[in-house]
Design a protein around this motif. Structure first.
Motif, short mmCIF file in Angstrom:
data_model
loop_
_atom_site.label_atom_id
_atom_site.label_comp_id
_atom_site.label_asym_id
_atom_site.label_seq_id
_atom_site.Cartn_x
_atom_site.Cartn_y
_atom_site.Cartn_z
N ILE A 1 0.85 -1.20 0.00
CA ILE A 1 0.00 0.00 0.00
C ILE A 1 0.88 1.25 0.00
N LEU A 2 1.93 1.25 0.82
CA LEU A 2 2.84 2.39 0.85
C LEU A 2 3.54 2.57 -0.51
N GLU A 3 3.97 1.47 -1.08
CA GLU A 3 4.64 1.55 -2.39
C GLU A 3 3.69 2.08 -3.45
N GLN A 4 2.46 1.64 -3.41
CA GLN A 4 1.47 2.13 -4.38
C GLN A 4 1.23 3.62 -4.21
N SER A 5 1.13 4.06 -2.98
CA SER A 5 0.88 5.49 -2.77
C SER A 5 2.08 6.33 -3.23
N VAL A 6 3.29 5.82 -3.04
CA VAL A 6 4.47 6.55 -3.50
C VAL A 6 4.51 6.59 -5.02
N LEU A 7 4.20 5.47 -5.67
CA LEU A 7 4.28 5.41 -7.12
C LEU A 7 3.19 6.23 -7.81
N THR A 8 2.11 6.51 -7.14
CA THR A 8 1.02 7.25 -7.78
C THR A 8 0.95 8.72 -7.37
N GLU A 9 1.97 9.24 -6.72
CA GLU A 9 1.99 10.66 -6.36
C GLU A 9 2.11 11.50 -7.64
N HIS A 10 1.43 12.61 -7.65
CA HIS A 10 1.40 13.48 -8.83
C HIS A 10 2.79 14.04 -9.17
N ASN A 11 3.54 14.42 -8.15
CA ASN A 11 4.87 14.97 -8.40
C ASN A 11 5.77 13.95 -9.08
N ARG A 12 5.69 12.72 -8.64
CA ARG A 12 6.52 11.69 -9.24
C ARG A 12 6.12 11.44 -10.68
N ILE A 13 4.84 11.36 -10.94
CA ILE A 13 4.36 11.13 -12.30
C ILE A 13 4.80 12.28 -13.21
N GLU A 14 4.67 13.49 -12.72
CA GLU A 14 5.07 14.65 -13.53
C GLU A 14 6.57 14.63 -13.83
N ASN A 15 7.38 14.26 -12.85
CA ASN A 15 8.83 14.18 -13.08
C ASN A 15 9.19 13.09 -14.09
N VAL A 16 8.53 11.96 -14.01
CA VAL A 16 8.80 10.86 -14.95
C VAL A 16 8.40 11.28 -16.35
N VAL A 17 7.28 11.96 -16.48
CA VAL A 17 6.81 12.41 -17.81
C VAL A 17 7.80 13.41 -18.40
N LYS B 1 11.11 13.80 -17.66
CA LYS B 1 12.44 13.26 -17.90
C LYS B 1 12.45 12.16 -18.95
N GLN B 2 11.54 11.23 -18.86
CA GLN B 2 11.59 10.07 -19.75
C GLN B 2 10.87 10.30 -21.08
N LEU B 3 9.81 11.05 -21.05
CA LEU B 3 9.02 11.24 -22.26
C LEU B 3 9.21 12.62 -22.89
N ASN B 4 9.98 13.47 -22.23
CA ASN B 4 10.22 14.83 -22.71
C ASN B 4 8.92 15.60 -22.99
N MET B 5 8.01 15.44 -22.11
CA MET B 5 6.73 16.14 -22.26
C MET B 5 6.75 17.40 -21.39
N ARG B 6 5.91 18.35 -21.75
CA ARG B 6 5.78 19.58 -20.98
C ARG B 6 4.35 20.09 -21.10
N ARG B 7 4.04 21.02 -20.24
CA ARG B 7 2.70 21.62 -20.31
C ARG B 7 2.62 22.52 -21.54
N PRO B 8 1.51 22.52 -22.21
CA PRO B 8 1.37 23.42 -23.37
C PRO B 8 1.22 24.87 -22.92
N THR B 9 1.71 25.74 -23.74
CA THR B 9 1.55 27.17 -23.47
C THR B 9 0.13 27.57 -23.90
N PRO B 10 -0.33 28.71 -23.45
CA PRO B 10 -1.67 29.13 -23.85
C PRO B 10 -1.82 29.29 -25.36
N ASP B 11 -0.76 29.61 -26.04
CA ASP B 11 -0.84 29.74 -27.49
C ASP B 11 -1.00 28.38 -28.18
N GLU B 12 -0.50 27.32 -27.55
CA GLU B 12 -0.54 25.98 -28.14
C GLU B 12 -1.84 25.25 -27.82
#
Length: 106
Positions: free
Chosen positions: A70-86, A88-99
């Motif tokens: 349960i602890l491992e699941q909660s750590v793996l599903t934290e928003h900050n962690r998911i955002e960092n993985v996205v 670093k690994q997928l080179n994704m970013r938030r779109p700008t308002p123009d995009e």
């Protein structure tokens, strides 16, 4: 009195007494059977207690493992962690308002 006249056959006397009182043999047999039953019942109870103890230890180990999962699941599903993985690994970013593109449905 002489010794030979007073000699008593002990085995014969015991056998004669037992034959005259067969209920004593029955009671003796019942006492022995009851004692054997108590010993067997106690042994069975101890074996079941050992099995119960081992099952309780296994339950405790599984409970600890469940808590870790349960602890491992909660750590793996934290928003900050998911955002960092996205980022670093997928080179994704938030779109700008123009995009951003708004799609309207009629």
């Amino acid at each position: 009195m002489s010794q030979s006249a007073e000699r008593i056959n002990l085995a014969g006397l015991i056998l004669n007494d037992l034959l005259h009182h067969p209920w004593r043999i029955l009671l003796f047999a019942l006492v022995i059977l009851s004692a054997i039953g108590v010993v067997l019942s106690t042994h069975h109870n101890r074996q079941l207690s050992i099995v119960l103890e081992s099952l309780m230890q296994e339950r405790d180990q599984l409970d600890v493992e469940w808590r870790h999962l349960i602890l491992e699941q909660s750590v793996l599903t934290e928003h900050n962690r998911i955002e960092n993985v996205v980022r670093k690994q997928l080179n994704m970013r938030r779109p700008t308002p123009d995009e951003e593109v708004v799609v309207r449905i009629k």
